[in-house]
Design a protein around this motif. Structure first.
Motif, PDB file in Angstrom:
ATOM      1  N   VAL A  93     106.033  58.783  32.138  1.00 16.20           N
ATOM      2  CA  VAL A  93     105.026  58.190  33.003  1.00 16.20           C
ATOM      3  C   VAL A  93     103.683  57.950  32.185  1.00 16.20           C
ATOM      4  N   HIS A  94     102.749  57.073  32.660  1.00 14.91           N
ATOM      5  CA  HIS A  94     101.667  56.910  32.117  1.00 14.91           C
ATOM      6  C   HIS A  94     100.526  57.312  33.322  1.00 14.91           C
ATOM      7  N   LEU A  95      99.422  57.618  32.838  1.00 18.20           N
ATOM      8  CA  LEU A  95      98.315  57.604  34.100  1.00 18.20           C
ATOM      9  C   LEU A  95      97.827  56.563  34.293  1.00 18.20           C
ATOM     10  N   THR A  96      97.565  56.064  35.474  1.00 15.53           N
ATOM     11  CA  THR A  96      96.590  55.034  35.837  1.00 15.53           C
ATOM     12  C   THR A  96      95.294  55.203  35.540  1.00 15.53           C
ATOM     13  N   GLU A  97      94.226  54.324  35.497  1.00 18.40           N
ATOM     14  CA  GLU A  97      93.008  54.405  35.584  1.00 18.40           C
ATOM     15  C   GLU A  97      92.375  55.456  36.407  1.00 18.40           C
ATOM     16  N   ALA A  98      92.921  55.184  37.519  1.00 16.51           N
ATOM     17  CA  ALA A  98      92.547  56.297  38.685  1.00 16.51           C
ATOM     18  C   ALA A  98      93.013  57.697  38.418  1.00 16.51           C
ATOM     19  N   GLY A  99      94.197  57.893  37.840  1.00 12.62           N
ATOM     20  CA  GLY A  99      94.609  59.062  37.452  1.00 12.62           C
ATOM     21  C   GLY A  99      94.156  59.633  36.406  1.00 12.62           C
ATOM     22  N   ARG A 100      93.570  59.046  35.333  1.00 13.65           N
ATOM     23  CA  ARG A 100      92.858  59.552  34.151  1.00 13.65           C
ATOM     24  C   ARG A 100      91.720  59.975  34.807  1.00 13.65           C
ATOM     25  N   GLY A 101      90.827  59.417  35.698  1.00 14.47           N
ATOM     26  CA  GLY A 101      89.707  60.021  36.309  1.00 14.47           C
ATOM     27  C   GLY A 101      89.879  61.272  36.948  1.00 14.47           C
ATOM     28  N   PHE A 102      91.052  61.153  37.968  1.00 16.13           N
ATOM     29  CA  PHE A 102      91.358  62.264  38.643  1.00 16.13           C
ATOM     30  C   PHE A 102      91.863  63.388  37.875  1.00 16.13           C
ATOM     31  N   VAL A 103      92.489  63.424  36.774  1.00 16.05           N
ATOM     32  CA  VAL A 103      93.026  64.479  35.883  1.00 16.05           C
ATOM     33  C   VAL A 103      91.822  64.933  35.280  1.00 16.05           C
ATOM     34  N   ASN A 104      90.789  64.109  34.845  1.00 15.83           N
ATOM     35  CA  ASN A 104      89.630  64.810  34.200  1.00 15.83           C
ATOM     36  C   ASN A 104      88.945  65.595  35.118  1.00 15.83           C
ATOM     37  N   GLN A 105      88.610  65.294  36.180  1.00 17.43           N
ATOM     38  CA  GLN A 105      87.826  65.958  37.232  1.00 17.43           C
ATOM     39  C   GLN A 105      88.494  67.112  37.657  1.00 17.43           C
ATOM     40  N   ILE A 106      89.913  67.335  37.799  1.00 19.40           N
ATOM     41  CA  ILE A 106      90.532  68.343  38.056  1.00 19.40           C
ATOM     42  C   ILE A 106      90.669  69.324  36.896  1.00 19.40           C
ATOM     43  N   ALA A 107      90.769  69.006  35.605  1.00 22.10           N
ATOM     44  CA  ALA A 107      90.777  69.724  34.569  1.00 22.10           C
ATOM     45  C   ALA A 107      89.276  70.432  34.376  1.00 22.10           C
ATOM     46  N   MET A 108      88.364  69.791  34.760  1.00 25.02           N
ATOM     47  CA  MET A 108      87.059  70.447  34.591  1.00 25.02           C
ATOM     48  C   MET A 108      87.064  71.276  35.788  1.00 25.02           C
ATOM     49  N   GLY A 109      87.190  71.138  36.882  1.00 24.31           N
ATOM     50  CA  GLY A 109      87.211  72.007  37.914  1.00 24.31           C
ATOM     51  C   GLY A 109      88.351  73.295  37.665  1.00 24.31           C
ATOM     52  N   ILE A 110      89.145  73.163  37.218  1.00 27.60           N
ATOM     53  CA  ILE A 110      90.347  74.254  36.855  1.00 27.60           C
ATOM     54  C   ILE A 110      89.469  75.208  35.807  1.00 27.60           C
ATOM     55  N   GLU A 111      89.038  74.507  34.820  1.00 30.91           N
ATOM     56  CA  GLU A 111      88.004  75.117  33.787  1.00 30.91           C
ATOM     57  C   GLU A 111      86.921  76.100  34.338  1.00 30.91           C
ATOM     58  N   HIS A 112      86.258  75.512  35.364  1.00 29.24           N
ATOM     59  CA  HIS A 112      85.326  76.209  36.208  1.00 29.24           C
ATOM     60  C   HIS A 112      85.622  77.443  36.838  1.00 29.24           C
ATOM     61  N   LEU A 113      86.887  76.951  37.498  1.00 32.09           N
ATOM     62  CA  LEU A 113      87.649  78.124  38.315  1.00 32.09           C
ATOM     63  C   LEU A 113      88.036  79.257  37.451  1.00 32.09           C
ATOM     64  N   ASP A 114      88.422  78.899  36.245  1.00 29.50           N
ATOM     65  CA  ASP A 114      88.944  80.132  35.260  1.00 29.50           C
ATOM     66  C   ASP A 114      87.910  80.896  34.667  1.00 29.50           C
ATOM     67  N   HIS A 115      86.677  80.082  34.358  1.00 25.09           N
ATOM     68  CA  HIS A 115      85.579  80.696  33.870  1.00 25.09           C
ATOM     69  C   HIS A 115      84.775  81.661  35.114  1.00 25.09           C
ATOM     70  N   ALA A 116      84.915  81.271  36.175  1.00 22.30           N
ATOM     71  CA  ALA A 116      84.415  82.168  37.422  1.00 22.30           C
ATOM     72  C   ALA A 116      85.339  83.354  37.575  1.00 22.30           C
ATOM     73  N   ILE A 117      86.667  83.207  37.371  1.00 23.28           N
ATOM     74  CA  ILE A 117      87.570  84.444  37.482  1.00 23.28           C
ATOM     75  C   ILE A 117      87.190  85.373  36.367  1.00 23.28           C
ATOM     76  N   THR A 118      87.079  84.770  35.308  1.00 26.39           N
ATOM     77  CA  THR A 118      86.837  85.589  33.953  1.00 26.39           C
ATOM     78  C   THR A 118      85.527  86.410  33.983  1.00 26.39           C
TER      79      THR A 118
END
Length: 333
Positions: A93-118
């Motif tokens: 599979v390949h990321l669409t343009e919308a997919g790349r934007g969505f994944v980038n935002q979700i990745a940042m959100g997961i990082e923030h969540l991980d930082h909050a838990i830590t």
């Protein structure tokens, strides 16, 4: 690499007493309630994993689930979002343009969540956060300075915030939970606070270097009765005032005391300029001050005793670590 997590359902959105949400105002929460309730954390992790492997089969193998499960979750997500995130091809599979934007935002959100838990975990063990200390004496040297330095060396992510004032003021702030602990130059026995005597220091007199007592073999309280004694209104000034008054009353002498609403350094400059002498403690004497000599009182039989005061309702792990270290240092002194 994305780590595997077992997120079965969407975590509930916490509401506060006023009905608001931590992710925004009431309107914002209501606006996104429908969408949030249908996107689980497991689905978002699936998206990130597929985006990393660019292959449903490899992503599913890594996550330990079936390929159809991953494919079904992502297809359902795309339907909810109303956009295609992944362009399916025969070999992956390949990321669409919308997919790349969505994944980038979700990745940042997961990082923030991980930082909050830590961070939450670190705060719960007292290795990160703040410690608010109240003082009525100097931290330039002595036990308190050593305690502060050793604590900061051991707990590098703790920020110590210092407030200086009279013991009555800092203890009140401990009661009101504006301070975690107060250090005072007196023994404390309060029904609503915990306290611990930690260290003591000899009393010394600060005087101009040209003062006759600066070079005298010895002097006592009788010699001090005729001197002008300068005392601060703030800090440990009230404790010094009480000690001077008691010692001279024992000798049927009336002290010549002048009180000033100034800081410690200003009063020391006044002493250096010959305006009077000042009672202080040995920790202050260990820091050289231009134009001032420090001498002990020959017939002084007591030392200034310093205590820590804190609220029994304060469960701060950082405070516990701080008091444990202070107790350890006190016992080994």
């Amino acid at each position: 690499m994305i780590e595997r997590h077992d997120f079965e359902t969407t975590a509930p959105i916490q509401k506060f007493g006023n009905g608001s949400s931590p992710i925004g105002g009431h309107r914002s929460f209501e606006k996104h309630r429908f969408l949030i309730s249908r996107i689980s954390m497991r689905t978002l992790v699936n998206v990130l994993t597929v985006a990393e492997f660019l292959n449903f089969r490899h992503a599913a193998s890594y996550l330990g689930v079936s390929q159809s499960s991953v494919s079904t979750r992502i297809k359902a997500l795309e339907d909810h979002l109303g956009t295609i995130l992944f362009e399916r091809r025969h070999r992956g599979v390949h990321l669409t343009e919308a997919g790349r934007g969505f994944v980038n935002q979700i990745a940042m959100g997961i990082e923030h969540l991980d930082h909050a838990i830590t961070t939450a975990g670190a705060v719960s063990t007292g290795t990160i956060g703040q410690l608010r200390i109240g003082l009525d004496s100097s931290i330039a040297s002595g036990f308190l300075a050593d305690l502060r330095h050793r604590f900061l060396e051991k707990y590098t992510e703790i920020q110590i915030i210092i407030t200086e004032g009279r013991a009555t003021d800092t203890i009140r702030q401990v009661r009101d939970r504006f301070l975690d602990v107060a250090f005072t130059m007196r023994a404390i026995d309060l029904p609503d606070c915990h306290s611990r005597s930690l260290w003591s220091e000899p009393f010394v007199v600060a005087m101009p270097i040209h003062h006759p007592m600066a070079t005298a073999v010895a002097f006592g309280w009788e010699d001090l009765a005729s001197e002008k004694l300068l005392v601060r209104r703030g800090g440990a000034g009230p404790q010094f005032l009480n000690h001077i008054t008691r010692r001279l009353a024992e000798r049927n002498r009336t002290p010549n005391i002048q009180r000033f609403d100034v800081g410690r350094d200003t009063l020391m400059h006044m002493v250096a300029d010959g305006e009077g002498i000042k009672l202080t403690t040995e920790a202050v004497a260990s820091v050289p001050f231009p134009g001032i000599a420090f001498r002990r009182i020959a017939d002084e039989t007591e030392e200034a005793k310093f205590s820590a005061v804190w609220s029994p309702h304060n469960r701060s792990p950082a405070l516990k670590n701080f008091l444990d270290l202070a107790t350890e240092m006190s016992r080994s002194a």
